[in-house]
Scaffold this active site. Structure first.
Site, PDB file in Angstrom:
ATOM      1  N   ASN A 229      32.603  21.762  74.512  1.00  0.00           N
ATOM      2  CA  ASN A 229      31.803  21.784  73.274  1.00  0.00           C
ATOM      3  C   ASN A 229      32.646  22.026  72.014  1.00  0.00           C
ATOM      4  O   ASN A 229      32.104  22.353  70.963  1.00  0.00           O
ATOM      5  CB  ASN A 229      30.676  22.813  73.379  1.00  0.00           C
ATOM      6  CG  ASN A 229      29.431  22.357  72.634  1.00  0.00           C
ATOM      7  OD1 ASN A 229      29.197  21.150  72.482  1.00  0.00           O
ATOM      8  ND2 ASN A 229      28.634  23.306  72.144  1.00  0.00           N
ATOM      9  N   ARG A 230      33.950  21.889  72.140  1.00  0.00           N
ATOM     10  CA  ARG A 230      34.847  21.836  70.973  1.00  0.00           C
ATOM     11  C   ARG A 230      35.662  20.544  71.005  1.00  0.00           C
ATOM     12  O   ARG A 230      36.557  20.365  70.208  1.00  0.00           O
ATOM     13  CB  ARG A 230      35.826  23.027  70.985  1.00  0.00           C
ATOM     14  CG  ARG A 230      35.165  24.397  70.921  1.00  0.00           C
ATOM     15  CD  ARG A 230      34.516  24.673  69.577  1.00  0.00           C
ATOM     16  NE  ARG A 230      33.890  25.988  69.564  1.00  0.00           N
ATOM     17  CZ  ARG A 230      32.673  26.247  70.039  1.00  0.00           C
ATOM     18  NH1 ARG A 230      31.928  25.265  70.560  1.00  0.00           N
ATOM     19  NH2 ARG A 230      32.173  27.462  69.998  1.00  0.00           N
TER      20      ARG A 230
ATOM     21  N   GLU B 274      19.634  27.320  73.021  1.00  0.00           N
ATOM     22  CA  GLU B 274      20.199  28.468  73.740  1.00  0.00           C
ATOM     23  C   GLU B 274      19.024  29.149  74.426  1.00  0.00           C
ATOM     24  O   GLU B 274      18.144  29.714  73.771  1.00  0.00           O
ATOM     25  CB  GLU B 274      20.890  29.442  72.776  1.00  0.00           C
ATOM     26  CG  GLU B 274      22.079  28.867  72.027  1.00  0.00           C
ATOM     27  CD  GLU B 274      23.401  28.854  72.817  1.00  0.00           C
ATOM     28  OE1 GLU B 274      23.430  29.360  73.958  1.00  0.00           O
ATOM     29  OE2 GLU B 274      24.384  28.320  72.280  1.00  0.00           O
TER      30      GLU B 274
HETATM   31  O1  0X9 Z   1      29.568  27.893  70.812  1.00  0.00           O
HETATM   32  C1  0X9 Z   1      28.952  27.024  71.431  1.00  0.00           C
HETATM   33  O2  0X9 Z   1      29.505  26.057  71.963  1.00  0.00           O
HETATM   34  C2  0X9 Z   1      27.434  27.157  71.601  1.00  0.00           C
HETATM   35  N1  0X9 Z   1      27.077  28.502  71.970  1.00  0.00           N
HETATM   36  S1  0X9 Z   1      27.513  29.098  73.441  1.00  0.00           S
HETATM   37  O3  0X9 Z   1      27.284  30.521  73.396  1.00  0.00           O
HETATM   38  N2  0X9 Z   1      26.553  28.503  74.559  1.00  0.00           N
HETATM   39  O4  0X9 Z   1      28.866  28.754  73.711  1.00  0.00           O
HETATM   40  C3  0X9 Z   1      26.768  26.820  70.293  1.00  0.00           C
HETATM   41  C4  0X9 Z   1      27.123  25.477  69.707  1.00  0.00           C
HETATM   42  C5  0X9 Z   1      26.329  25.191  68.481  1.00  0.00           C
HETATM   43  N3  0X9 Z   1      26.679  23.982  67.800  1.00  0.00           N
HETATM   44  C6  0X9 Z   1      27.709  23.876  66.942  1.00  0.00           C
HETATM   45  N4  0X9 Z   1      28.469  24.846  66.608  1.00  0.00           N
HETATM   46  N5  0X9 Z   1      27.885  22.689  66.384  1.00  0.00           N
HETATM   47 ZN    ZN Z   2      27.211  27.247  76.006  1.00  0.00          ZN
END
Ligand code: 0X9
Ligand code: ZN
Length: 445
Positions: free
Chosen positions: A282-283, A411
């Protein structure tokens, strides 16, 4: 006789799907996924003011010894190992913030009463003899109840998905979007009525980008199960929309949390000559990649990879979304935990998407539907304003780079990554109501 044939078919399918899985099929109970966490402490920190919050953000991005379970503007939940405790506590003292601590192993022991490691259910082990005495409907319902009261392993998830597709061949297709770093399938289900008549608008929903967020997969599998076992009731929704589900984006990370490290977040990409493993999927998406809230340190929990889409899991999702970009109207990325619905943008504060009013009103409607089940209250907003700024996530990529009009991160509820087996079905049911509300809006585009 009929039941015998049905049961042998099920058994056969289970064996078939197992054969495409190269990974171990042992159950979780034979592993110790908490080894190495002796002496760790969980901190719940209340930090009202901006400087303390900024310190926490800096820790999350740059300190590889601290693992954030949750970080909002007002409070954080994090864990650290014994050698890092004194340094953290003296800093918290300087910041003048309140915090509570709990030994991590005590917390895990207290959760053990609600063991997540219920025995593997009989989903794939139906013996013809057992089946004859059962009415098929109640048996299936019992199997489903059992499946949604524990956290299945990768091979069980694939079996569940392929069995659904085999049971509803006219309405459900099982496919693989590609393979993970370690060669597991990134499996998907496409659900729709009249698929062959004309191409549909797509509602895309994915889960378990982060390995440790087990409950997310169950909610998406439950959505598939409910839709398919109640096709009549959802006919209106499914007439216009194809629901495309990827319940396990990060199968390697997920398996690793079962076998080795309960709190693993990233994928399992190994780099020759480097001691740390894994990229935060997710990064890794190509929208403001590595701009903020991401790190180029391999050992960081938010390591963004060598380039946008460098990871096979990210690339598989992007390939599907890019190919179908004109049909996909909703992208939902399901995470855990915190009870939030986030709309773009998450990469920076004060960046307002042009359609913020629609994004917000659809999210509020979904939150409202979720709340009707048992009063669970979600907060709606951008992750950059409620949590922290973090770039390279799916929500921003789907909206900002692909133009998918409804793009969100959910979430799910919880105080930690563990959800009691008794609660899994309730989280699935309340979330289902939210999913349906989101999907309903797809036909408006
Ligand atoms: O940090 C994240 O990837 C997500 N939260 S987690 O605690 N599940 O890791 C939130 C992502 C939200 N979206 C963006 N930041 N674009
Ligand atoms: Zn997450």
């Amino acid at each position: 006789m009929f039941y015998k044939i049905v049961c042998s078919l099920w058994l056969c399918l289970a064996v078939l799907t197992c054969s495409i899985d190269s990974s171990s099929s042992s159950s979780s109970s034979s592993f110790n996924n908490l080894a190495g966490y002796e002496g760790y402490t969980k901190y719940t920190v209340q930090h009202g003011d901006e400087s303390a919050f900024q310190y926490m953000v800096d820790l999350q991005t740059n300190d590889t010894e601290v693992d954030f379970w949750l970080l909002t503007r007002n409070m954080s939940v994090l864990t650290v190992g014994p050698s890092h405790k004194p340094q953290l506590e003296s800093r918290l003292l300087q910041l003048d913030v309140q915090y509570q601590t709990q030994p991590l192993m005590d917390l895990m022991a207290s959760l053990e009463g609600n063991s997540t490691y219920a025995k593997e259910d009989e989903y794939e082990e139906c013996q013809p003899g057992d089946c004859e005495s059962d009415r098929p409907h109640s048996r299936k319902r019992r199997q489903a109840r059992s499946f949604f009261s524990r956290f299945p392993r990768y091979h069980e998830i694939l079996n569940f998905m392929s069995n659904l597709a085999a049971r509803y061949p006219l309405y459900c297709r099982y496919e693989s979007l590609g393979r993970s770093s370690e060669g597991r399938h990134i499996a998907a289900l496409s659900i729709s009525l009249n698929q062959r008549v004309r191409p549909r608008r797509v509602a895309y929903i994915q889960a378990a980008t982060h390995g440790r967020e087990w409950i997310t997969t169950q909610t998406v599998l439950y959505l598939a199960y409910e839709l398919l076992t109640n096709l009549r009731a959802f006919q209106r929704v499914l007439n216009d929309v194809e629901v495309f589900l990827v319940p396990l984006v990060n199968p390697d990370g997920y398996e690793y949390t079962h076998t080795t490290d309960r709190f693993w977040r990233k994928n399992r990409h190994r780099y020759a000559g480097l001691s740390c493993t894994g990229v935060d999927i997710n990064r890794n998406f190509g929208n403001h990649w590595n701009y903020q809230g991401a790190s180029q340190n391999h050992c960081s929990e938010v390591y963004s990879g060598t380039s946008p889409n460098s990871e096979p899991e990210t690339a598989a999702v992007v390939r599907y979304l890019e190919f179908n970009r004109h049909r996909v109207k909703l992208s939902l990325d399901v995470h855990s935990f915190g009870k939030f619905i986030f709309y773009p943008y998450g990469y920076a504060r004060n960046t307002v998407p042009p359609t913020v009013a629609t994004l917000r009103s659809v999210a509020l409607r979904a939150a409202n539907q979720i709340g009707r089940y048992r009063g669970t209250r979600y907060t709606v907003g951008t992750s950059a304003s409620i949590l922290y700024e973090a770039s390279g996530s799916l929500d921003d990529f789907a909206y900002g780079s692909l133009g998918i009009p409804l793009s969100y991160t959910l979430e799910l509820p919880g105080e930690e990554f563990h959800v009691s087996p008794f609660d899994i079905i309730h989280v699935c049911k309340e979330t289902f109501a939210g999913f349906i509300e989101f999907i309903r809006h797809v036909s408006l585009y």
